[in-house]
Design a protein around this motif. Structure first.
Motif, PDB file in Angstrom:
ATOM      1  N   GLY A 122      24.669 -43.191  -4.462  1.00 27.71           N
ATOM      2  CA  GLY A 122      24.120 -44.024  -3.779  1.00 27.71           C
ATOM      3  C   GLY A 122      22.731 -44.199  -4.389  1.00 27.71           C
ATOM      4  N   ILE A 123      22.080 -45.302  -3.882  1.00 27.28           N
ATOM      5  CA  ILE A 123      20.760 -45.831  -4.574  1.00 27.28           C
ATOM      6  C   ILE A 123      20.100 -46.280  -3.390  1.00 27.28           C
ATOM      7  N   ALA A 124      18.712 -45.486  -2.934  1.00 29.78           N
ATOM      8  CA  ALA A 124      18.055 -45.920  -1.812  1.00 29.78           C
ATOM      9  C   ALA A 124      16.866 -46.770  -2.467  1.00 29.78           C
ATOM     10  N   PHE A 125      16.649 -48.097  -1.731  1.00 27.42           N
ATOM     11  CA  PHE A 125      15.253 -48.785  -2.210  1.00 27.42           C
ATOM     12  C   PHE A 125      14.342 -48.937  -1.160  1.00 27.42           C
ATOM     13  N   SER A 126      12.918 -48.707  -1.225  1.00 26.09           N
ATOM     14  CA  SER A 126      11.838 -48.898  -0.434  1.00 26.09           C
ATOM     15  C   SER A 126      10.823 -49.822  -1.068  1.00 26.09           C
ATOM     16  N   ALA A 127       9.916 -50.519  -0.441  1.00 32.65           N
ATOM     17  CA  ALA A 127       9.038 -51.252  -1.108  1.00 32.65           C
ATOM     18  C   ALA A 127       7.736 -51.239  -0.327  1.00 32.65           C
ATOM     19  N   ASP A 128       6.651 -51.652  -1.015  1.00 34.25           N
ATOM     20  CA  ASP A 128       5.458 -51.712  -0.336  1.00 34.25           C
ATOM     21  C   ASP A 128       5.484 -52.391   0.953  1.00 34.25           C
ATOM     22  N   PRO A 129       4.942 -52.029   2.141  1.00 41.86           N
ATOM     23  CA  PRO A 129       5.104 -52.940   3.252  1.00 41.86           C
ATOM     24  C   PRO A 129       4.643 -54.280   3.119  1.00 41.86           C
ATOM     25  N   ALA A 130       3.674 -54.474   2.354  1.00 38.69           N
ATOM     26  CA  ALA A 130       2.968 -55.758   2.117  1.00 38.69           C
ATOM     27  C   ALA A 130       4.310 -56.572   1.519  1.00 38.69           C
ATOM     28  N   GLY A 131       5.014 -56.285   0.810  1.00 36.24           N
ATOM     29  CA  GLY A 131       5.912 -57.214   0.032  1.00 36.24           C
ATOM     30  C   GLY A 131       7.161 -56.745  -0.560  1.00 36.24           C
ATOM     31  N   PHE A 132       8.293 -57.575  -0.539  1.00 34.68           N
ATOM     32  CA  PHE A 132       9.336 -57.088  -1.493  1.00 34.68           C
ATOM     33  C   PHE A 132       9.514 -57.372  -2.830  1.00 34.68           C
ATOM     34  N   PRO A 133      10.280 -56.747  -3.690  1.00 36.50           N
ATOM     35  CA  PRO A 133      10.509 -57.248  -5.125  1.00 36.50           C
ATOM     36  C   PRO A 133      11.087 -58.576  -5.156  1.00 36.50           C
ATOM     37  N   ILE A 148      20.015 -45.302 -16.253  1.00 36.87           N
ATOM     38  CA  ILE A 148      19.699 -43.738 -15.724  1.00 36.87           C
ATOM     39  C   ILE A 148      21.144 -43.345 -15.203  1.00 36.87           C
ATOM     40  N   ARG A 149      21.811 -44.002 -14.724  1.00 36.67           N
ATOM     41  CA  ARG A 149      23.299 -43.574 -14.063  1.00 36.67           C
ATOM     42  C   ARG A 149      24.102 -43.109 -15.119  1.00 36.67           C
ATOM     43  N   GLU A 150      24.151 -43.895 -16.186  1.00 31.94           N
ATOM     44  CA  GLU A 150      24.833 -43.495 -17.259  1.00 31.94           C
ATOM     45  C   GLU A 150      24.432 -42.269 -17.916  1.00 31.94           C
ATOM     46  N   LYS A 151      23.162 -41.631 -18.047  1.00 32.39           N
ATOM     47  CA  LYS A 151      22.676 -40.669 -18.794  1.00 32.39           C
ATOM     48  C   LYS A 151      22.506 -39.373 -17.837  1.00 32.39           C
ATOM     49  N   SER A 152      22.600 -39.646 -16.304  1.00 35.74           N
ATOM     50  CA  SER A 152      22.369 -38.545 -15.302  1.00 35.74           C
ATOM     51  C   SER A 152      23.654 -38.410 -14.548  1.00 35.74           C
ATOM     52  N   LEU A 153      23.587 -37.227 -13.846  1.00 26.63           N
ATOM     53  CA  LEU A 153      24.814 -36.738 -13.090  1.00 26.63           C
ATOM     54  C   LEU A 153      24.281 -36.944 -11.681  1.00 26.63           C
ATOM     55  N   ALA A 154      23.029 -37.521 -11.407  1.00 23.53           N
ATOM     56  CA  ALA A 154      22.543 -37.408  -9.831  1.00 23.53           C
ATOM     57  C   ALA A 154      23.329 -38.355  -9.363  1.00 23.53           C
ATOM     58  N   ALA A 155      23.726 -37.882  -8.059  1.00 23.86           N
ATOM     59  CA  ALA A 155      24.464 -38.555  -7.134  1.00 23.86           C
ATOM     60  C   ALA A 155      23.700 -39.444  -6.278  1.00 23.86           C
ATOM     61  N   CYS A 156      22.261 -39.344  -6.200  1.00 24.74           N
ATOM     62  CA  CYS A 156      21.208 -39.973  -5.500  1.00 24.74           C
ATOM     63  C   CYS A 156      20.341 -40.390  -6.105  1.00 24.74           C
ATOM     64  N   LEU A 157      20.035 -41.712  -5.976  1.00 25.00           N
ATOM     65  CA  LEU A 157      18.724 -42.054  -6.626  1.00 25.00           C
ATOM     66  C   LEU A 157      17.550 -42.840  -5.635  1.00 25.00           C
ATOM     67  N   ASN A 158      16.411 -42.450  -5.757  1.00 26.97           N
ATOM     68  CA  ASN A 158      15.422 -42.941  -4.663  1.00 26.97           C
ATOM     69  C   ASN A 158      14.317 -43.835  -5.648  1.00 26.97           C
ATOM     70  N   VAL A 159      14.539 -45.271  -5.254  1.00 22.40           N
ATOM     71  CA  VAL A 159      13.709 -46.046  -5.896  1.00 22.40           C
ATOM     72  C   VAL A 159      12.373 -46.755  -4.814  1.00 22.40           C
ATOM     73  N   ASN A 160      11.443 -46.940  -5.480  1.00 26.32           N
ATOM     74  CA  ASN A 160      10.310 -47.315  -4.515  1.00 26.32           C
ATOM     75  C   ASN A 160       9.631 -48.512  -5.365  1.00 26.32           C
ATOM     76  N   PHE A 161       9.278 -49.473  -4.896  1.00 26.54           N
ATOM     77  CA  PHE A 161       8.507 -50.674  -5.582  1.00 26.54           C
ATOM     78  C   PHE A 161       7.030 -50.873  -5.145  1.00 26.54           C
ATOM     79  N   PRO A 162       6.285 -50.679  -5.849  1.00 20.70           N
ATOM     80  CA  PRO A 162       4.827 -51.352  -5.528  1.00 20.70           C
ATOM     81  C   PRO A 162       4.804 -52.612  -5.596  1.00 20.70           C
ATOM     82  N   LEU A 163       3.489 -53.186  -5.122  1.00 28.13           N
ATOM     83  CA  LEU A 163       3.252 -54.517  -5.297  1.00 28.13           C
ATOM     84  C   LEU A 163       3.016 -54.675  -7.022  1.00 28.13           C
TER      85      LEU A 163
END
Length: 245
Positions: A122-133, A148-163
């Motif tokens: 799974g991949i979790a996506f979060s963003a700055d409260p002032a705006g989405f990507p 990243i998923r091809e090179k990593s065995l991580a089952a969980c990725l956490n993605v955060n977007f700044p403005l």
């Protein structure tokens, strides 16, 4: 690719609409998201009460299930009650970052933890409260995530977007971000009084500092809470102590 999509802001939130529209460009999407906002519910689930579910179908055939429970329960429902196999769970896009120690409270991240425990990445996506990507930024980050998923065995990725991101960094979980205390609100009531406790160390290997510097942060996470350094230090204690149970 078959994608199960959820969030913790609720099935009608703008962030999930944005992520759903993008996810349809890369796979077949089914949505199972909370009927109402479930922020900071972490990985809580409903054990004893029946869970209401309302189904709608969009014009393009996309099935949307509004689930009367938490993000973790939405994933449980999607993976066990629909009779479908999914390749990936996406969660978000959350309005507000999920960084540092706040990840422990996050319903957005909890959804991908629940998926991982059931054998689905799974991949979790979060963003700055002032705006989405925008869609262009999502597309560029998605290509990076595929690598990243091809090179990593991580089952969980956490993605955060700044403005207005200036780049992307693979990061580690940082430290404190917010701290809530309970304070009297009168009439026997208490309310959460939050304080911003984050301290920037300028360390771009940390999710907190990278996002503050304007980078999209991608953090591989694990559902295990074992303190591995402590375990290694204590691994032979029972032998050394001579204790027999």
């Amino acid at each position: 690719m078959k994608i199960l999509l959820t969030n913790d802001d609720g099935v009608g939130a703008p962030g999930i609409a944005l992520l759903t529209a993008f996810a349809k460009t890369v796979g077949e999407v089914t949505v199972a998201a909370p009927m109402t906002e479930q922020s900071a519910k972490s990985q809580s689930i409903c054990l004893r009460s029946p869970i209401p579910v309302e189904k709608t179908v969009e014009e393009d055939g996309t099935e949307i299930y509004a689930v009367g429970s938490t993000p973790a329960d939405c994933v449980r429902f999607g993976l066990t009650a629909l009779g479908k196999e999914f390749d990936l769970v996406l969660s978000g896009i959350n309005r507000g970052f999920n960084l540092g120690n706040d990840i422990a409270y996050s319903g957005t991240c909890a959804a991908v933890f629940e998926a991982a425990e059931r054998g689905v990445p799974g991949i979790a996506f979060s963003a700055d409260p002032a705006g989405f990507p925008d869609a262009d930024t999502l597309g560029k980050v998605w290509k990076a995530l595929e690598t990243i998923r091809e090179k990593s065995l991580a089952a969980c990725l956490n993605v955060n977007f700044p403005l207005s991101p200036c780049g992307l960094r693979v990061t580690k979980q940082g430290g404190g971000y917010y701290m809530d205390n309970l304070v009297p609100a009168g009439a026997g009531l208490y309310r959460a009084d939050g304080a911003f406790v984050y301290k920037n160390r300028g360390d771009l290997t940390l999710d907190t500092d990278a996002v503050t510097a304007g980078y999209v942060s991608v953090t591989p996470l694990t559902v295990s809470r074992t303190d591995r350094d402590a375990y290694l230090a204590l691994e032979n204690v029972e032998t050394a102590s001579g204790l027999i149970l």
